[in-house]
Write an enzyme that holds these catalytic residues in place. Structure first.
Site, PDB file in Angstrom:
ATOM      1  N   THR A  11       0.716  -1.066   0.149  1.00  0.00           N
ATOM      2  CA  THR A  11      -0.063  -0.042  -0.024  1.00  0.00           C
ATOM      3  C   THR A  11       0.868   1.018   0.094  1.00  0.00           C
ATOM      4  O   THR A  11       1.822   1.382   0.752  1.00  0.00           O
ATOM      5  CB  THR A  11      -0.847   0.014   1.233  1.00  0.00           C
ATOM      6  OG1 THR A  11      -1.711  -0.924   1.152  1.00  0.00           O
ATOM      7  CG2 THR A  11      -1.810   1.231   1.248  1.00  0.00           C
ATOM      8  N   ASP A  43       6.474  -4.171  -1.417  1.00  0.00           N
ATOM      9  CA  ASP A  43       5.605  -2.887  -0.784  1.00  0.00           C
ATOM     10  C   ASP A  43       6.808  -2.125  -0.783  1.00  0.00           C
ATOM     11  O   ASP A  43       8.065  -2.352  -0.640  1.00  0.00           O
ATOM     12  CB  ASP A  43       5.100  -3.639   0.624  1.00  0.00           C
ATOM     13  CG  ASP A  43       4.116  -2.486   1.287  1.00  0.00           C
ATOM     14  OD1 ASP A  43       4.094  -1.759   0.456  1.00  0.00           O
ATOM     15  OD2 ASP A  43       3.663  -2.793   2.188  1.00  0.00           O
ATOM     16  N   ALA A  68       8.133   1.384   2.003  1.00  0.00           N
ATOM     17  CA  ALA A  68       8.445   1.606   3.559  1.00  0.00           C
ATOM     18  C   ALA A  68       8.736   3.063   3.892  1.00  0.00           C
ATOM     19  O   ALA A  68       8.903   3.684   2.813  1.00  0.00           O
ATOM     20  CB  ALA A  68       9.838   0.734   3.819  1.00  0.00           C
ATOM     21  N   ASP A  69       8.598   3.194   4.738  1.00  0.00           N
ATOM     22  CA  ASP A  69       8.804   4.825   5.520  1.00  0.00           C
ATOM     23  C   ASP A  69      10.303   4.788   5.817  1.00  0.00           C
ATOM     24  O   ASP A  69      11.062   6.150   5.794  1.00  0.00           O
ATOM     25  CB  ASP A  69       7.971   4.891   6.620  1.00  0.00           C
ATOM     26  CG  ASP A  69       6.501   5.078   6.227  1.00  0.00           C
ATOM     27  OD1 ASP A  69       5.935   5.610   5.248  1.00  0.00           O
ATOM     28  OD2 ASP A  69       5.655   4.049   6.833  1.00  0.00           O
ATOM     29  N   GLY A 127       0.940   4.785   5.720  1.00  0.00           N
ATOM     30  CA  GLY A 127      -0.144   4.972   4.839  1.00  0.00           C
ATOM     31  C   GLY A 127      -1.402   3.972   5.885  1.00  0.00           C
ATOM     32  O   GLY A 127      -2.314   3.869   5.165  1.00  0.00           O
ATOM     33  N   GLU A 155      -0.497  -5.470   5.832  1.00  0.00           N
ATOM     34  CA  GLU A 155       0.822  -5.554   5.295  1.00  0.00           C
ATOM     35  C   GLU A 155       1.504  -6.664   6.030  1.00  0.00           C
ATOM     36  O   GLU A 155       2.246  -7.443   5.343  1.00  0.00           O
ATOM     37  CB  GLU A 155       1.548  -4.064   5.197  1.00  0.00           C
ATOM     38  CG  GLU A 155       0.989  -3.062   4.464  1.00  0.00           C
ATOM     39  CD  GLU A 155       1.442  -1.866   4.411  1.00  0.00           C
ATOM     40  OE1 GLU A 155       1.437  -0.902   3.535  1.00  0.00           O
ATOM     41  OE2 GLU A 155       2.237  -1.380   5.366  1.00  0.00           O
ATOM     42  N   LYS A 173      14.687   7.010   2.093  1.00  0.00           N
ATOM     43  CA  LYS A 173      14.052   5.834   3.154  1.00  0.00           C
ATOM     44  C   LYS A 173      15.273   4.850   3.715  1.00  0.00           C
ATOM     45  O   LYS A 173      14.868   4.624   5.140  1.00  0.00           O
ATOM     46  CB  LYS A 173      13.087   5.132   2.483  1.00  0.00           C
ATOM     47  CG  LYS A 173      12.017   5.572   1.496  1.00  0.00           C
ATOM     48  CD  LYS A 173      10.997   6.428   2.563  1.00  0.00           C
ATOM     49  CE  LYS A 173       9.865   6.854   1.651  1.00  0.00           C
ATOM     50  NZ  LYS A 173       8.687   6.222   1.030  1.00  0.00           N
TER      51      LYS A 173
HETATM   52  C1  5RP Z   1       1.634   2.034   4.153  1.00  0.00           C
HETATM   53  C2  5RP Z   1       3.100   1.643   4.208  1.00  0.00           C
HETATM   54  C3  5RP Z   1       3.848   2.380   2.796  1.00  0.00           C
HETATM   55  O1  5RP Z   1       4.584   1.514   2.367  1.00  0.00           O
HETATM   56  C4  5RP Z   1       4.708   3.406   3.416  1.00  0.00           C
HETATM   57  O2  5RP Z   1       4.165   4.409   4.101  1.00  0.00           O
HETATM   58  C5  5RP Z   1       5.464   4.062   2.258  1.00  0.00           C
HETATM   59  O3  5RP Z   1       4.562   4.787   1.406  1.00  0.00           O
HETATM   60  P1  5RP Z   1       5.148   5.459  -0.044  1.00  0.00           P
HETATM   61  O4  5RP Z   1       5.240   4.555  -1.005  1.00  0.00           O
HETATM   62  O5  5RP Z   1       4.024   6.441  -0.234  1.00  0.00           O
HETATM   63  O6  5RP Z   1       6.236   6.285   0.394  1.00  0.00           O
HETATM   64  O7  5RP Z   1       3.647   1.497   5.125  1.00  0.00           O
HETATM   65  O8  5RP Z   1       1.138   1.665   5.363  1.00  0.00           O
END
Ligand code: 5RP
Length: 224
Positions: free
Chosen positions: A28, A81, A83-84, A97, A103, A121
């Protein structure tokens, strides 16, 4: 390159990890959205997907990609996926998100976790990004006190533009914990998991990423 172009580049590179004829777990967020758009181009080669949020399920379905209920699936070849934050060992903070619980569930049944992220990141020590913790609403205050005792500053996530708590796809609320310097991500994940009322913590350390594709100005780099 813009941050979005870096995200798009890693999303494109992640297509190499898609296993033909298999079910793919899909994350997400904005990077995962770029991945979904790339996956749509090769959708005929896969059996289908499992989504980590309602938003991801809607985007996949919008592209005509089959979305399975996890309960009807025995195994997932790969989970892809964003990551922050991620460290060199593949431990991550996720949940910016708000999809951290699903997840984590989808990742836990996937054979491989491929993290896709722009280079900003990558960090030495996790924690500059506030750590999301999903909680059962009635436990919000009790859990917050315990998170504060761990040295962080808990802050309830609000629905944008309101003073009401943000609600997740699971009916949970999110407490973002500021000010943590996470020296031992596996230990902190375990510790927070044990707090009664916690649904999931956005530390993905016990089961981190197997591969990380980082978008940089010099191209996509692989951390493994
Ligand atoms: C959502 C998440 C996302 O993977 C994380 O927030 C990264 O988001 P983005 O790709 O928009 O930088 O953990 O719950």
């Amino acid at each position: 390159m813009t941050q979005d172009e870096l995200k798009q580049a890693v999303a494109r590179a992640a297509i190499d990890y898609v296993v033909a004829g298999e079910i793919i777990g899909v994350g997400t967020g904005s990077t995962a959205n770029f991945f979904i758009d790339e996956l749509a181009k090769i959708k005929h080669t896969i059996k289908g997907t499992v989504a980590s949020s309602e938003a991801t399920a809607a985007r996949l379905a919008g592209h005509g990609i089959a979305v399975f209920d996890l309960n009807d699936v025995e195994s997932i070849a790969v989970y892809i996926d964003g990551a922050d934050e991620i460290n060199a060992g593949g431990a991550m903070i996720k949940g910016g998100g708000a999809a951290l619980t699903r997840e984590k569930i989808v990742a836990s049944v996937s054979k491989q976790f491929v993290c896709i992220a722009d280079g900003s990141k990558l960090v030495d020590t996790l924690g500059a990004f506030p750590l999301p913790v999903e909680v059962v609403p009635m436990a919000r205050a009790a859990v917050s006190r315990q998170l504060a005792a761990l040295g962080g500053t808990p802050r309830l996530r609000l629905k944008a533009g309101t003073d009401q708590p943000f609600m997740t796809d699971n009916g949970g609320e999110i407490i973002d914990v500021l000010g943590l310097q996470i020296a031992d991500p596996v230990a902190l994940e375990q510790q927070i998991n044990q707090i009664v009322g916690v649904i999931a913590v956005g530390l993905f350390a016990a089961r981190g990423a197997n591969v990380c594709l980082l978008g940089t100005a010099d191209g996509v780099k692989k951390l493994a």
